[in-house]
Design a protein around this motif. Sequence first.
Motif, PDB file in Angstrom:
ATOM      1  N   TRP A  72       0.694  -1.309  -0.126  1.00  0.00           N
ATOM      2  CA  TRP A  72       0.103   0.077   0.121  1.00  0.00           C
ATOM      3  C   TRP A  72       0.723   1.340  -0.018  1.00  0.00           C
ATOM      4  CZ3 TRP A  72      -4.791   1.653  -0.884  1.00  0.00           C
ATOM      5  CH2 TRP A  72      -5.693   0.739  -0.984  1.00  0.00           C
ATOM      6  N   ILE A  73       2.063   1.215   0.545  1.00  0.00           N
ATOM      7  CA  ILE A  73       3.064   2.350   0.564  1.00  0.00           C
ATOM      8  C   ILE A  73       3.276   2.589  -0.856  1.00  0.00           C
ATOM      9  CG2 ILE A  73       5.028   3.262   1.445  1.00  0.00           C
ATOM     10  CD1 ILE A  73       4.642   1.899   3.999  1.00  0.00           C
ATOM     11  N   ALA A  74       3.708   1.607  -1.360  1.00  0.00           N
ATOM     12  CA  ALA A  74       3.982   1.674  -2.926  1.00  0.00           C
ATOM     13  C   ALA A  74       2.903   2.130  -3.641  1.00  0.00           C
ATOM     14  CB  ALA A  74       4.381   0.443  -3.263  1.00  0.00           C
ATOM     15  N   GLY A  75       1.893   1.794  -3.505  1.00  0.00           N
ATOM     16  CA  GLY A  75       0.476   2.228  -4.164  1.00  0.00           C
ATOM     17  C   GLY A  75       0.353   3.823  -3.911  1.00  0.00           C
ATOM     18  N   ILE A  76       0.383   4.401  -2.638  1.00  0.00           N
ATOM     19  CA  ILE A  76       0.405   5.647  -2.563  1.00  0.00           C
ATOM     20  C   ILE A  76       1.456   6.506  -3.380  1.00  0.00           C
ATOM     21  CG2 ILE A  76       0.462   7.463  -0.544  1.00  0.00           C
ATOM     22  CD1 ILE A  76      -0.800   5.458   1.354  1.00  0.00           C
ATOM     23  N   ILE A  77       2.580   5.980  -3.277  1.00  0.00           N
ATOM     24  CA  ILE A  77       3.639   6.397  -3.937  1.00  0.00           C
ATOM     25  C   ILE A  77       3.257   6.528  -5.712  1.00  0.00           C
ATOM     26  CG2 ILE A  77       6.043   6.390  -4.892  1.00  0.00           C
ATOM     27  CD1 ILE A  77       6.845   4.980  -2.253  1.00  0.00           C
ATOM     28  N   TYR A  78       2.878   5.430  -6.171  1.00  0.00           N
ATOM     29  CA  TYR A  78       2.360   5.621  -7.525  1.00  0.00           C
ATOM     30  C   TYR A  78       1.426   6.653  -7.654  1.00  0.00           C
ATOM     31  CZ  TYR A  78       4.929   1.174  -7.800  1.00  0.00           C
ATOM     32  OH  TYR A  78       5.873   0.205  -8.057  1.00  0.00           O
ATOM     33  N   VAL A  79       0.396   6.872  -6.662  1.00  0.00           N
ATOM     34  CA  VAL A  79      -0.715   7.736  -6.890  1.00  0.00           C
ATOM     35  C   VAL A  79      -0.196   9.129  -6.874  1.00  0.00           C
ATOM     36  CG1 VAL A  79      -2.629   8.761  -5.800  1.00  0.00           C
ATOM     37  CG2 VAL A  79      -2.557   6.173  -5.866  1.00  0.00           C
ATOM     38  N   ARG A  80       0.784   9.450  -6.170  1.00  0.00           N
ATOM     39  CA  ARG A  80       1.243  10.682  -6.078  1.00  0.00           C
ATOM     40  C   ARG A  80       2.027  10.942  -7.301  1.00  0.00           C
ATOM     41  NH1 ARG A  80       4.440  12.070  -0.360  1.00  0.00           N
ATOM     42  NH2 ARG A  80       4.518  13.870  -1.414  1.00  0.00           N
ATOM     43  N   GLN A  81       2.823   9.904  -7.745  1.00  0.00           N
ATOM     44  CA  GLN A  81       3.617  10.334  -8.997  1.00  0.00           C
ATOM     45  C   GLN A  81       2.670  10.743 -10.158  1.00  0.00           C
ATOM     46  OE1 GLN A  81       5.711   6.746  -9.440  1.00  0.00           O
ATOM     47  NE2 GLN A  81       7.574   7.418  -8.572  1.00  0.00           N
ATOM     48  N   ALA A  82       1.596   9.879 -10.228  1.00  0.00           N
ATOM     49  CA  ALA A  82       0.607  10.026 -11.427  1.00  0.00           C
ATOM     50  C   ALA A  82      -0.140  11.359 -11.270  1.00  0.00           C
ATOM     51  CB  ALA A  82      -0.514   8.988 -11.181  1.00  0.00           C
ATOM     52  N   ILE A  83      -0.513  11.740  -9.928  1.00  0.00           N
ATOM     53  CA  ILE A  83      -0.912  13.351  -9.785  1.00  0.00           C
ATOM     54  C   ILE A  83      -0.135  14.297 -10.467  1.00  0.00           C
ATOM     55  CG2 ILE A  83      -1.703  14.701  -7.938  1.00  0.00           C
ATOM     56  CD1 ILE A  83      -2.938  12.378  -6.334  1.00  0.00           C
ATOM     57  N   GLY A  84       1.108  14.107  -9.795  1.00  0.00           N
ATOM     58  CA  GLY A  84       2.015  15.225 -10.331  1.00  0.00           C
ATOM     59  C   GLY A  84       2.048  15.021 -11.873  1.00  0.00           C
ATOM     60  N   LEU A  85       2.246  14.078 -12.584  1.00  0.00           N
ATOM     61  CA  LEU A  85       2.153  13.977 -14.148  1.00  0.00           C
ATOM     62  C   LEU A  85       1.164  14.648 -14.714  1.00  0.00           C
ATOM     63  CD1 LEU A  85       3.732  10.626 -14.594  1.00  0.00           C
ATOM     64  CD2 LEU A  85       4.741  12.513 -14.980  1.00  0.00           C
ATOM     65  N   VAL A  86      -0.111  14.142 -13.916  1.00  0.00           N
ATOM     66  CA  VAL A  86      -1.283  14.853 -14.760  1.00  0.00           C
ATOM     67  C   VAL A  86      -1.192  16.441 -14.386  1.00  0.00           C
ATOM     68  CG1 VAL A  86      -3.851  14.819 -14.425  1.00  0.00           C
ATOM     69  CG2 VAL A  86      -2.654  12.700 -14.365  1.00  0.00           C
ATOM     70  N   ARG A  87      -1.046  16.884 -13.252  1.00  0.00           N
ATOM     71  CA  ARG A  87      -0.978  18.317 -12.992  1.00  0.00           C
ATOM     72  C   ARG A  87      -0.093  18.926 -13.888  1.00  0.00           C
ATOM     73  NH1 ARG A  87      -1.218  18.696  -6.330  1.00  0.00           N
ATOM     74  NH2 ARG A  87      -3.142  18.115  -5.944  1.00  0.00           N
ATOM     75  N   GLY A  88       1.106  18.331 -14.067  1.00  0.00           N
ATOM     76  CA  GLY A  88       2.155  19.030 -15.110  1.00  0.00           C
ATOM     77  C   GLY A  88       1.521  18.936 -16.558  1.00  0.00           C
ATOM     78  N   THR A  89       1.025  18.083 -17.108  1.00  0.00           N
ATOM     79  CA  THR A  89       0.381  18.040 -18.286  1.00  0.00           C
ATOM     80  C   THR A  89      -0.761  19.065 -18.292  1.00  0.00           C
ATOM     81  OG1 THR A  89       0.996  15.615 -18.492  1.00  0.00           O
ATOM     82  CG2 THR A  89      -0.609  16.598 -20.147  1.00  0.00           C
TER      83      THR A  89
END
Length: 207
Positions: free
Chosen positions: A182-199
């Motif tokens: 789950w810690i890894a899952g939260i890390i992936y979600v945060r990465q995805a949010i950063g990418l979407v916001r940047g785009t």
Amino acid sequence: MAEEELEKEALKLKPTNRIVTWPNLVSLFRLISIPFIAVLISHDYLLWGLVLLAFSALTDALDGFLARKLNQITKLGQILDPIADRLLIFCSILALGTSGFIPWWFLLVVGARDLMLGVVIIILAQFGYGPLPVHFVGKTATAMIMADIPLLMISGLGTAPIFGLLATAGTALAIWGVVMYWIAGIIYVRQAIGLVRGTLREQRAAH
């Protein structure tokens, strides 16, 4: 900003459209083996299930190695590999739960995390990104869970005290594995949010 750009470029890979490659065949074998593993475990053929599970788990590293070594990274492979990994874990846990080796909450917790990441992958695809690169926490969590499954299976092969100790060790490893999962899952979600916001920022700036 430079780090974010590098991450984006790393994600926007250009895999080929090839279908028949050695890595894809290895991933396909792992997918085909999953129902056999589940049936063997659920019908108490634990030793044979353990052998097939161990062989199938070894192919997880093999397909990635072949893809890089033979330069055979494909779009199909990027889909097959993570699906095969998740299904292998999920179906093995389901079979162990049916056989009474692990509690049902374990299956629900693992399944909820994979469902969440499935949604994340779909959202990223809408913005032109492939699957997120595997984080070392995710690799460690997956390795712990994959090690835990055969440990629990072995604990069901006998009634001697050593098998009870293996069951206890397997349960402890399962808990730690799920937490890291789950810690890894939260890390992936945060990465995805950063990418979407940047785009989205880039799109607004372009307009």
